[in-house]
Design a protein around this motif. Structure first.
Motif, PDB file in Angstrom:
ATOM      1  N   HIS A 170    -105.061   6.495  27.900  1.00 19.10           N
ATOM      2  CA  HIS A 170    -105.750   6.438  29.197  1.00 19.10           C
ATOM      3  C   HIS A 170    -106.638   7.659  29.414  1.00 19.10           C
ATOM      4  CE1 HIS A 170    -101.885   8.442  29.857  1.00 19.10           C
ATOM      5  NE2 HIS A 170    -102.419   9.064  30.890  1.00 19.10           N
ATOM      6  N   GLU A 200     -90.694   6.808  26.719  1.00 16.92           N
ATOM      7  CA  GLU A 200     -90.590   5.647  25.831  1.00 16.92           C
ATOM      8  C   GLU A 200     -89.624   5.926  24.682  1.00 16.92           C
ATOM      9  OE1 GLU A 200     -91.636   2.682  26.194  1.00 16.92           O
ATOM     10  OE2 GLU A 200     -93.485   2.681  27.378  1.00 16.92           O
ATOM     11  N   ILE A 256     -91.401   5.243  32.129  1.00 13.86           N
ATOM     12  CA  ILE A 256     -92.258   4.469  31.221  1.00 13.86           C
ATOM     13  C   ILE A 256     -91.390   3.999  30.059  1.00 13.86           C
ATOM     14  CG2 ILE A 256     -94.477   4.445  30.024  1.00 13.86           C
ATOM     15  CD1 ILE A 256     -95.106   7.112  31.474  1.00 13.86           C
TER      16      ILE A 256
HETATM   17  C1  LIG Z   1     -96.364   1.038  27.852  1.00 13.31           C
HETATM   18  C2  LIG Z   1     -97.103   1.508  29.044  1.00 13.31           C
HETATM   19  N1  LIG Z   1     -96.490   1.504  30.252  1.00 13.31           N
HETATM   20  C3  LIG Z   1     -97.167   1.906  31.340  1.00 13.31           C
HETATM   21  C4  LIG Z   1     -98.462   2.334  31.255  1.00 13.31           C
HETATM   22  C5  LIG Z   1     -99.246   2.707  32.498  1.00 13.31           C
HETATM   23  N2  LIG Z   1     -99.508   4.156  32.575  1.00 13.31           N
HETATM   24  C6  LIG Z   1    -100.704   4.661  32.252  1.00 13.31           C
HETATM   25  S1  LIG Z   1    -100.760   6.328  32.395  1.00 13.31           S
HETATM   26  C7  LIG Z   1     -99.160   6.380  32.909  1.00 13.31           C
HETATM   27  C8  LIG Z   1     -98.516   7.719  33.191  1.00 13.31           C
HETATM   28  C9  LIG Z   1     -98.604   8.600  32.007  1.00 13.31           C
HETATM   29  O1  LIG Z   1     -98.034   9.852  32.244  1.00 13.31           O
HETATM   30  P1  LIG Z   1     -98.155  10.968  31.149  1.00 13.31           P
HETATM   31  O2  LIG Z   1     -97.776  10.434  29.816  1.00 13.31           O
HETATM   32  O3  LIG Z   1     -97.385  12.140  31.626  1.00 13.31           O
HETATM   33  O4  LIG Z   1     -99.706  11.296  31.060  1.00 13.31           O
HETATM   34  P2  LIG Z   1    -100.647  11.989  32.162  1.00 13.31           P
HETATM   35  O5  LIG Z   1    -101.490  10.900  32.735  1.00 13.31           O
HETATM   36  O6  LIG Z   1     -99.787  12.648  33.183  1.00 13.31           O
HETATM   37  O7  LIG Z   1    -101.465  12.956  31.443  1.00 13.31           O
HETATM   38  C10 LIG Z   1     -98.606   5.093  32.981  1.00 13.31           C
HETATM   39  C11 LIG Z   1     -97.241   4.791  33.415  1.00 13.31           C
HETATM   40  C12 LIG Z   1     -99.073   2.308  29.981  1.00 13.31           C
HETATM   41  N3  LIG Z   1    -100.361   2.661  29.801  1.00 13.31           N
HETATM   42  N4  LIG Z   1     -98.365   1.913  28.900  1.00 13.31           N
END
Ligand SMILES: Cc1ncc(C[n+]2csc(CCOP(=O)(O)OP(=O)(O)O)c2C)c(N)n1
Lengths: 307, 269
Positions: free
Chosen positions: B65, B148, A47
């Protein structure tokens, strides 16, 4: 459209091992069609869209043809300066892909709506901007992206979009040309780009008793088809532009620029987001209706100018 | 409400919300329910009748999210009616899939693009310090989100400006979009990284309320920010969702929905 792009890209990458696909940790159950067969040409950069974009520039300047992939604004706005300085200024052979243009991610919210991306990408020297309306146009622009050197941006819908025509001459696709989707003799015409074009077709269908309204798509928003726009400006009383994007700087903006420098008969009606954020929650149909870029809004706008 | 009871209610809310709306990210939401529940029962100062009260503690959910969990907590503690949850992620609702502050009392900041919220929270913490205020600021990030670069820019900044009232919570469930974080971009020892960046670091079991309470209450006196690395399980509380990346995307329907609910309802408080 996303599956179409991945399928086309995979076919081409099987023939050309300089093609690489970089993702910003997105494309679960989509990109596997690529990496299952071409793991050496695939990188999940995590990411980290800014780093991914600069890495892509480095790869490209070392002879690779690179596609960067993410959703919404993550492959464009998040790393805008990397695209500007690293990719565009160096004319690096990087193709930026964004999935789910406009409201395609519906209720996920404004962070996931790409509604200023065309404007931003269009403002960069050396950048070409593709915004296919259906899977057939997606194949055409993907191939064009691969065969032509230098940066481009490909703005995709989400998935499941229907083809809007029976046939499309992909082999002879020309970058920078508008394409006719629907013929007509009315005094007005519609210009559209991206998956919202479906609404233009519906509107033309609904108005067919009032005259046959021609619909043109712009799979390439930059370079814009100036010659064609000038010709239409002489032929029609009004041109309506339709886009799932801010009216500032998008298709409507690009057409306005051409018309302003070439004053002619047609007046311009721009349908799109009227310089607001799409903060209302809903699915694509709901949002298109709310922000007045659905078939109904097109019909309402055209009724005022149809003769 | 006690933190355990809140967590139980919120897990059920989250499953129902995502079931109804067919939204994604149920595993990501269940992962942070205990963290949020402890914060909103025993740690944070806030006034549900006056969400903009100046003295409040701030929380930014940087991993936006997982918004369903935050919305459910805010409804359960009384910021807005629980009935709002019924329209989560649906046409016309104020509650979008990712966290939105517009028209939603108690939400400090809209997120959804990873790597923003924690940095904004850092700015809020700086403002509190500059204004001589003693309120605390919290941010929750995912471990994948730590890919990031902005997170590490913020990490240097928060230490440099000695933001001692700032607490960053890393929801370390070990998974991101395609699978394990370590197979995506190696994070290695996150605690050590934050320590090297100058932070106080506490590593705790992220579903153990006593341990979380202890970590959030500890106020190291060295003037530096605190990072709580919470070892969590993605999908926590529903056996078949736990540690399974599929539930980053899938929504529970039919038998899966029934099973999820009965597991959660049967869970002890
Ligand atoms: C800048 C950005 N890139 C990609 C995404 C898409 N995305 C949403 S959730 C996710 C994975 C997140 O993983 P983590 O931070 O470990 O959280 P988890 O869902 O495992 O709790 C991605 C890549 C986003 N929301 N924002």
């Amino acid at each position: 459209m996303r599956n179409t792009l991945v399928k086309t890209l995979t076919e081409e990458a099987l023939k050309d091992n300089t093609i690489m696909l970089l993702t910003g940790d997105l494309g679960f159950n989509v990109l596997n069609k690529f990496y299952d067969v071409l793991p050496q040409q695939y990188v999940n950069a995590g990411i980290s869209e800014q780093n991914m974009t600069s890495v892509a520039a480095g790869l490209a300047l070392s002879g690779k043809k690179v596609f960067t992939y993410s959703i919404g604004n993550f492959s464009t706005l998040r790393c805008f300066e990397q695209i500007r300085n690293d990719i565009c200024y160096h004319n690096a052979n990087v193709k930026v892909v964004s999935l789910a243009a406009g409201f395609a991610y519906g209720p996920l919210g404004m962070s996931h709506h790409a509604t200023e991306d065309i404007a931003c990408m269009r403002s960069l020297p050396n950048m070409r901007v593709f915004s296919p309306a259906d899977p057939l146009e997606t194949i055409a622009v993907t191939k064009a992206a691969i065969t032509s050197d230098g940066p481009c941006y490909i703005r995709l819908g989400k998935g499941g979009e229907p083809n809007l025509r029976e046939a499309f001459d992909i082999e002879n696709f020309e970058v920078g040309k508008a394409y006719q989707l629907r013929d007509g003799k009315a005094n007005v015409c519609i210009f559209s780009t991206g998956s919202v074009t479906k609404e233009a077709i519906l509107a033309a269908e609904q108005l067919k008793d009032r005259g046959s309204i021609p619909v043109y798509t712009f799979p390439t928003v930059k370079p814009i088809d100036e010659e064609f726009i000038r010709a239409c400006a002489e032929r029609y009383d009004a041109i309506l532009t339709l886009e799932e994007h801010n009216i500032v700087g998008g298709l409507g903006g690009a057409v306005a620029e051409v018309l302003a420098e070439n004053p002619s008969r047609a007046r311009l009606i721009r349908l799109g987001l009227r310089d607001v954020f799409s903060s209302v929650v809903g699915d694509v149909a709901y949002l298109r209706h709310y922000y007045k870029i659905d078939a109904e809004a097109v019909v309402t706008a055209l009724e005022k100018v149809l003769k | 409400m006690e933190s355990k009871a809140l967590a139980k209610a919120v897990r059920i809310d989250v499953v129902e919300m995502i079931h109804r709306s067919h939204a994604s990210h149920i595993g990501s939401a269940l992962s942070i329910v205990d963290i949020l529940s402890v914060l909103y029962t025993d740690i944070m100062k806030y006034d549900t009748a006056d969400p903009a009260w100046e003295g409040r503690d701030r929380l930014v959910l940087s991993k936006g999210h997982a918004g369903s969990a935050l919305y459910a907590v805010l409804a359960e503690v009384g910021f807005f009616p629980k009935s709002w949850l019924e329209n989560y992620d649906l046409n016309g609702s104020p509650l979008s899939g990712h966290v939105s502050h517009k028209g939603v009392p108690g939400v400090e900041f809209s997120t959804g693009s990873l790597g923003h919220g924690a940095c904004v929270a850092c700015g809020m913490a700086l403002a509190s310090k500059l204004n001589g205020k003693t309120n605390r600021t919290f941010a929750i990030v995912g471990d994948g989100e730590c890919d990031e670069g902005s997170i590490w820019e913020m990490a240097m900044f928060a230490n440099h400006f000695r933001l001692s009232d700032f607490t960053l919570i890393v929801d370390c469930n070990g998974l991101q979009s395609f699978g394990p974080c370590e197979e995506t971009i190696e994070l290695l020892d996150l605690g050590r990284k934050f320590r090297d960046f100058g932070w106080n670091v506490m590593e705790v079991e992220g579903h153990d309320h006593d341990a979380l309470r202890k970590a959030f209450s500890a106020r190291p006196s060295n003037g530096r920010p605190t990072c709580v690395i919470a070892k969590t399980v993605k999908g926590k509380g529903v056996s078949f969702m736990e540690n399974n990346v599929l539930w980053h995307y899938r929504d529970p329907q039919g038998e899966e929905y029934e099973r999820a609910l009965s597991e959660l309802q049967g869970a002890e408080q």
